[in-house]
Design an enzyme around this catalytic site. Structure first.
Site, PDB file in Angstrom:
ATOM      1  N   HIS A  51       0.854  -1.188   0.000  1.00 53.31           N
ATOM      2  CA  HIS A  51       0.000   0.000   0.000  1.00 53.31           C
ATOM      3  C   HIS A  51       0.892   1.240   0.000  1.00 53.31           C
ATOM      4  CE1 HIS A  51      -3.885  -1.917   1.824  1.00 53.31           C
ATOM      5  NE2 HIS A  51      -3.337  -2.681   0.911  1.00 53.31           N
ATOM      6  N   GLU A  53       0.924   3.856   1.859  1.00 51.70           N
ATOM      7  CA  GLU A  53       1.417   4.246   3.183  1.00 51.70           C
ATOM      8  C   GLU A  53       2.584   3.371   3.627  1.00 51.70           C
ATOM      9  OE1 GLU A  53      -3.188   4.329   3.667  1.00 51.70           O
ATOM     10  OE2 GLU A  53      -1.726   3.393   2.338  1.00 51.70           O
TER      11      GLU A  53
END
Length: 152
Positions: A51, A53
């Site tokens: 992801h 993040e």
């Protein structure tokens, strides 16, 4: 200030979409300097943890020479999921700004409130809804296109 950094995160989301990835982008800032910029790469890397993040947190830790990102702000175009919220807590990031809410997987406000749970050893200050409309629109357009093409 927050809108400028969110625009940078949106540029990362556009890059993700160009690679047929779910268009989520993230930026990490320390002392007004961008120390990480990333986007979703699950398809490209064949990695469910890739992801935006997670990649940005790894980049920032490497760039700053340590895993404690205590003086950083994370900007992400979509409300973090439980995995990413956990990584934010583990990295000790004190400040999160996100764009669109995620009613199906959001772990900051929508489904769970992990970043503000007083039972945990770290809490995060959160600002939500920054450039929410363009952050949400790029996702809506991407998934509409995927449905038209018969993809999951």
């Amino acid at each position: 200030m927050h809108e400028n950094y969110m625009r940078m995160a949106l540029q990362q989301a556009v890059a993700a979409r160009a690679e047929n990835e779910v268009p989520v982008g993230a930026i990490i800032v320390q002392d007004e300097r961008v120390v990480a910029a990333a986007y979703n790469q699950r398809e490209q890397l064949h990695d469910p943890t890739a992801h935006a993040e997670m990649i940005a947190i790894t980049q920032a830790a490497e760039s700053l020479g340590g895993w404690r990102l205590e003086r950083c702000r994370l900007y992400v175009t979509l409300e973090p999921c439980p995995m990413c919220a956990g990584a934010i807590l583990q990295a000790r990031i004190p400040f999160l700004v996100y764009g669109a809410t995620d009613p199906k997987a959001g772990a900051v406000d929508s489904l769970f409130q992990l970043l503000r749970d007083p039972r945990l050893n770290h809490q995060v200050e959160v600002i939500s809804g920054v450039l929410a409309q363009p952050c949400g629109e790029i996702l809506t357009a991407f998934f509409a296109e995927q449905r038209r093409m018969g993809k999951k």
